[in-house]
Design a protein around this motif. Sequence first.
Motif, PDB file in Angstrom:
ATOM      1  N   LEU A 246     -22.502   2.786 -17.552  1.00  0.00           N
ATOM      2  CA  LEU A 246     -23.525   1.781 -17.241  1.00  0.00           C
ATOM      3  C   LEU A 246     -23.981   1.048 -18.494  1.00  0.00           C
ATOM      4  O   LEU A 246     -24.873   0.197 -18.438  1.00  0.00           O
ATOM      5  CB  LEU A 246     -24.721   2.458 -16.572  1.00  0.00           C
ATOM      6  N   SER A 247     -23.381   1.376 -19.636  1.00  0.00           N
ATOM      7  CA  SER A 247     -23.710   0.711 -20.901  1.00  0.00           C
ATOM      8  C   SER A 247     -22.400   0.433 -21.632  1.00  0.00           C
ATOM      9  O   SER A 247     -21.350   0.944 -21.264  1.00  0.00           O
ATOM     10  CB  SER A 247     -24.613   1.618 -21.754  1.00  0.00           C
TER      11      SER A 247
ATOM     12  N   ASN B 130     -21.373  -8.886 -12.827  1.00  0.00           N
ATOM     13  CA  ASN B 130     -22.730  -9.088 -12.343  1.00  0.00           C
ATOM     14  C   ASN B 130     -22.986  -8.145 -11.165  1.00  0.00           C
ATOM     15  O   ASN B 130     -22.722  -8.508 -10.031  1.00  0.00           O
ATOM     16  CB  ASN B 130     -22.961 -10.537 -11.910  1.00  0.00           C
ATOM     17  N   PRO B 131     -23.403  -6.914 -11.453  1.00  0.00           N
ATOM     18  CA  PRO B 131     -23.902  -6.381 -12.721  1.00  0.00           C
ATOM     19  C   PRO B 131     -22.762  -5.957 -13.645  1.00  0.00           C
ATOM     20  O   PRO B 131     -21.609  -5.865 -13.238  1.00  0.00           O
ATOM     21  CB  PRO B 131     -24.705  -5.166 -12.269  1.00  0.00           C
ATOM     22  N   CYS B 132     -23.125  -5.643 -14.876  1.00  0.00           N
ATOM     23  CA  CYS B 132     -22.142  -5.248 -15.890  1.00  0.00           C
ATOM     24  C   CYS B 132     -22.007  -3.718 -15.897  1.00  0.00           C
ATOM     25  O   CYS B 132     -22.983  -2.999 -16.106  1.00  0.00           O
ATOM     26  CB  CYS B 132     -22.572  -5.749 -17.262  1.00  0.00           C
ATOM     27  N   TYR B 133     -20.816  -3.245 -15.625  1.00  0.00           N
ATOM     28  CA  TYR B 133     -20.507  -1.806 -15.706  1.00  0.00           C
ATOM     29  C   TYR B 133     -19.017  -1.702 -16.000  1.00  0.00           C
ATOM     30  O   TYR B 133     -18.267  -2.673 -15.878  1.00  0.00           O
ATOM     31  CB  TYR B 133     -20.848  -1.094 -14.388  1.00  0.00           C
ATOM     32  N   HIS B 134     -18.593  -0.512 -16.368  1.00  0.00           N
ATOM     33  CA  HIS B 134     -17.175  -0.267 -16.650  1.00  0.00           C
ATOM     34  C   HIS B 134     -16.745   0.988 -15.900  1.00  0.00           C
ATOM     35  O   HIS B 134     -17.432   2.019 -15.958  1.00  0.00           O
ATOM     36  CB  HIS B 134     -16.925  -0.070 -18.144  1.00  0.00           C
TER      37      HIS B 134
ATOM     38  N   ALA C  59     -26.921  11.381 -19.791  1.00  0.00           N
ATOM     39  CA  ALA C  59     -28.020  10.419 -19.629  1.00  0.00           C
ATOM     40  C   ALA C  59     -28.190   9.529 -20.855  1.00  0.00           C
ATOM     41  O   ALA C  59     -28.511   8.339 -20.720  1.00  0.00           O
ATOM     42  CB  ALA C  59     -29.318  11.171 -19.342  1.00  0.00           C
ATOM     43  N   ASP C  60     -27.982  10.066 -22.033  1.00  0.00           N
ATOM     44  CA  ASP C  60     -28.159   9.276 -23.248  1.00  0.00           C
ATOM     45  C   ASP C  60     -27.142   8.134 -23.317  1.00  0.00           C
ATOM     46  O   ASP C  60     -27.476   7.004 -23.676  1.00  0.00           O
ATOM     47  CB  ASP C  60     -28.011  10.167 -24.485  1.00  0.00           C
ATOM     48  N   ALA C  61     -25.889   8.435 -22.967  1.00  0.00           N
ATOM     49  CA  ALA C  61     -24.847   7.403 -23.037  1.00  0.00           C
ATOM     50  C   ALA C  61     -24.668   6.674 -21.715  1.00  0.00           C
ATOM     51  O   ALA C  61     -23.890   5.719 -21.635  1.00  0.00           O
ATOM     52  CB  ALA C  61     -23.511   8.049 -23.442  1.00  0.00           C
ATOM     53  N   GLU C  62     -25.387   7.103 -20.675  1.00  0.00           N
ATOM     54  CA  GLU C  62     -25.276   6.526 -19.332  1.00  0.00           C
ATOM     55  C   GLU C  62     -23.829   6.562 -18.839  1.00  0.00           C
ATOM     56  O   GLU C  62     -23.257   5.562 -18.416  1.00  0.00           O
ATOM     57  CB  GLU C  62     -25.822   5.092 -19.298  1.00  0.00           C
ATOM     58  N   LEU C  63     -23.240   7.771 -18.902  1.00  0.00           N
ATOM     59  CA  LEU C  63     -21.851   7.980 -18.505  1.00  0.00           C
ATOM     60  C   LEU C  63     -21.767   9.039 -17.414  1.00  0.00           C
ATOM     61  O   LEU C  63     -22.260  10.160 -17.588  1.00  0.00           O
ATOM     62  CB  LEU C  63     -21.011   8.442 -19.706  1.00  0.00           C
ATOM     63  N   LEU C  64     -21.142   8.686 -16.299  1.00  0.00           N
ATOM     64  CA  LEU C  64     -20.826   9.654 -15.247  1.00  0.00           C
ATOM     65  C   LEU C  64     -19.323   9.903 -15.284  1.00  0.00           C
ATOM     66  O   LEU C  64     -18.520   8.963 -15.275  1.00  0.00           O
ATOM     67  CB  LEU C  64     -21.220   9.119 -13.868  1.00  0.00           C
TER      68      LEU C  64
ATOM     69  N   ALA D 190     -27.418   1.285  -9.693  1.00  0.00           N
ATOM     70  CA  ALA D 190     -27.334   2.210 -10.824  1.00  0.00           C
ATOM     71  C   ALA D 190     -27.505   1.483 -12.146  1.00  0.00           C
ATOM     72  O   ALA D 190     -28.185   1.965 -13.058  1.00  0.00           O
ATOM     73  CB  ALA D 190     -25.996   2.947 -10.787  1.00  0.00           C
ATOM     74  N   LYS D 191     -26.890   0.322 -12.262  1.00  0.00           N
ATOM     75  CA  LYS D 191     -27.012  -0.457 -13.488  1.00  0.00           C
ATOM     76  C   LYS D 191     -28.461  -0.878 -13.729  1.00  0.00           C
ATOM     77  O   LYS D 191     -28.979  -0.783 -14.841  1.00  0.00           O
ATOM     78  CB  LYS D 191     -26.100  -1.689 -13.415  1.00  0.00           C
ATOM     79  N   GLU D 192     -29.119  -1.311 -12.679  1.00  0.00           N
ATOM     80  CA  GLU D 192     -30.505  -1.762 -12.821  1.00  0.00           C
ATOM     81  C   GLU D 192     -31.432  -0.619 -13.197  1.00  0.00           C
ATOM     82  O   GLU D 192     -32.350  -0.781 -13.984  1.00  0.00           O
ATOM     83  CB  GLU D 192     -30.966  -2.407 -11.511  1.00  0.00           C
ATOM     84  N   ALA D 193     -31.150   0.588 -12.624  1.00  0.00           N
ATOM     85  CA  ALA D 193     -32.027   1.724 -12.877  1.00  0.00           C
ATOM     86  C   ALA D 193     -31.663   2.470 -14.155  1.00  0.00           C
ATOM     87  O   ALA D 193     -32.485   3.216 -14.698  1.00  0.00           O
ATOM     88  CB  ALA D 193     -31.967   2.684 -11.687  1.00  0.00           C
ATOM     89  N   GLY D 194     -30.427   2.297 -14.624  1.00  0.00           N
ATOM     90  CA  GLY D 194     -29.968   3.054 -15.789  1.00  0.00           C
ATOM     91  C   GLY D 194     -29.720   4.520 -15.472  1.00  0.00           C
ATOM     92  O   GLY D 194     -29.599   5.353 -16.367  1.00  0.00           O
ATOM     93  N   SER D 195     -29.658   4.848 -14.195  1.00  0.00           N
ATOM     94  CA  SER D 195     -29.376   6.218 -13.748  1.00  0.00           C
ATOM     95  C   SER D 195     -28.602   6.133 -12.438  1.00  0.00           C
ATOM     96  O   SER D 195     -28.489   5.058 -11.832  1.00  0.00           O
ATOM     97  CB  SER D 195     -30.664   7.022 -13.550  1.00  0.00           C
TER      98      SER D 195
END
Length: 615
Positions: free
Chosen positions: A10-11, A42-46, A149-154, A187-192
Motif C-alpha cells: 500500500l506504499s 487510482n488508488p495507488c498500490y502494487h 504494518a510499518d511497511a504496509e505490506l501484506l 485499504a489504500k485510503e485507510a493504510g491498513s
Amino acid sequence: MCGIFCLLSLSPTHFEWDKTIYEHLKRRGPNLSQDLTVTGKNPCYHCFFSAHVLHMRGLLTPQPVRDSTGNVLLWNGEIFGGLPVMPEENDTAVVSQRLSSCNSPAEILSVLSSIRGPWGFVYYQKAGHFLWFGRDFFGRRSLLWKFDADAELLTLTSVAAQTSEADQSAWQEVPAIGVYRIDLKAAKEAGSVTFEVYPWTNAGNDVLFTCSETIRDSVPNSCTAVMSQSGLTLTSPVCPLNMSIPQSLNETDIHPNLNSSVSVLEQLLTSRERNDEVNCLIDALSEAVKRRVQSLPFEVLNDSPPDSEHASVAILFSGGVDSMILAVLADHHVPAIQPIDLLNVAFRLQEPKKQKESAKKPKKHRNTCTDSKTDGAGQTSSPFDVPDRVTGKAGVKELQDLNPERTWNFVEINVTQEELQKMRHERICHLVHPLDTVLDDSIGCAVWFAARGAGFITVTTDGDQRPFTSSAKVILTGIGADEQLAGYSRHRARFKTSGQGGLIQELAMELGRISSRNLGRDDRVIGDHGKEARFPYLDEDVVSYLNSLPVWKKADLSLPRGVGEKLLLRLTAKRLGLGQSAVLPKRAMQFGSRIAKMEDSHEKASDKCTRLLTG
C-alpha cells in the motif's frame, strides 16, 4: 500443484525476495517460474505475484495467469469434479476462464463452491480493485499470511520461512473458513487491510466452523476481518454430519466362540445391512482414488508413456488399514505395467554394537545403512525394524498375494539422528512453520523423509537391496480416516466418559480443525519435493457418505482395539481381501516410525518444540 506468492504493497516500499521463501516455492513448482507486478493508479498500490508450477495435467500453463481484461490468477489446486476439465485441458486455465466471466461476488462464490478437490488461490479482480484469496473447505492446500504494518505490506504465500525467534508469531495459516476479499481502494485510503469474509455454510453444526473465533485468533496484526454484510456465502461441498443419537443401542452381538478379530469382522459381514454400507464406502473410496491416480497425462509421467520402471503413484505406507486400503484401490486403477511405490519410513533408535571385523567387511549389495545383524534364532534384525517397518513388510506380502503381477516397490527409508537434525535445521523447520509443537516436529519430519522417497528396495529373495528413489509425483496419504471413523485413542476415551453424544462432538471437532492441525503442514512438507499430496479419505463424496451415517455405523468402541475403532473401514478391508492388516490397532506415525523415541521422551505432543527454532 504450485508454489504461489502475492505481496500487496500500500506504499512505494521496495520489495526484496526472502531467498529462503523463494527456494521453497521453487522446489514446490520446479517446472516453470514466473513473476508479474500489477500497479494500481487510482488508488495507488502494487501487487507482486510469483508462481512456481509443478506440471500435473493438460498443457503446461504458465502462472500467474493474466486474462485479456487484466485479472490475475494464482492457482494451487486440482479439480477432481464440479467443473468439467477435458484431458487436454489444464485446470488453472479452466478456473481462470470461469472467474474471468464473473461479474459479481455471487458468481465468483458460485464457481469456487462448485469445485471438488483441493485448492488455494489468489485472484486479482481489476474491475473494482479487489484481491480475493482462500483455501478449500478442508484446507488441503497451504496458504499463509503476514502483515507488516510499518511497511504496509501484506504477504500471502504457500510456504514461509523462519527468520528469528522474535518473528515467530508473524506468520499465520489462513483459516479455511471461507474465502476473503480485500477492497484495495479502501485499504489504500485507510493504510491498513480489512478482510471481508465469505464463509462456508451448511456445515451442519456449530462445532465444525466457529468462524468468528477462528478468524479472531488468526488474523494478522494490525488487520481486521469482518463477515460479509451481503449475506453471500460459499456452499459446503459435503453434507452435514449426522448428529443422531439412538434411544437405545444394543451391544454388538458377537458369537462367544469367535477367538480372533478377523473372525469378528467375518461374522459382522454376514449382515446384509453391513454389506450394503461397506459396498457404498468401497464405491466412494474407489472413485476417489481413481480420480487421484488417473488424472496424470502420459507426458507428465517422466515425459513418456507409463512403463515398468517408474511409478507415477506412491503411498505413505505403514501397513495399517488406512494405507492398505489405498494400496488395494490404487492397484485397481493404476495401469498394470506401472509399479506402485510404498514409502515406509523408520528412524534409527540407537547405534548397534558392531564388531571391528564386520566394519571391515561390508556385505555385498546389502543396504549398508541398516547395519543388519543376525539374532540367536537366525533372523536378520536391524536398528530400523521399527513397528511400522514390521507391519509394512507384512502388508506388502498381503498385497503381493492379492496381485502378484503388480510390482510393489516397498521403499525402506532409513533416517539417522544426524540426518534428521541436519535436514530439520536446513529445510523442515521452515516448512512446518508457523506450527511449532513437538507433534508438528515429529510428523512433519517423518512425512518429509517419507515423501522424499530415497531409500532401498529388496531385489532378491535373499534380501539383497539396492538404493532406490521414488519417481512418483503423486503421493496418497491416509489422513482423514482416523478423524472421521474414530481411530484415535482420544475418541475411545471420550466415548467412555461421554457416550455416543460425546464421541459425535469429538468427531465434529476433528473435521473442523483438520486444516489447522494437519493439512497445511503436510502440503508444505510433501510439496517441498516437487510432489503433490492427495487425500482420498477427504474426497467430498467420501466425506459426505461418512457424514450421512450415524456414528455407531462407523465405529463401535464397545469392541476391543483393532476392531471397534474405524470398524466400517476394517470391514471394508476384509471385503477387499485383506487379512491381518484389517485388524491392526491404530499406531500414530510418530510412534510407529519411532521418531518420537529419537528425541526427548519426556516431552508432551502439545509442548512447543525448541528443535524447530532456527536461531
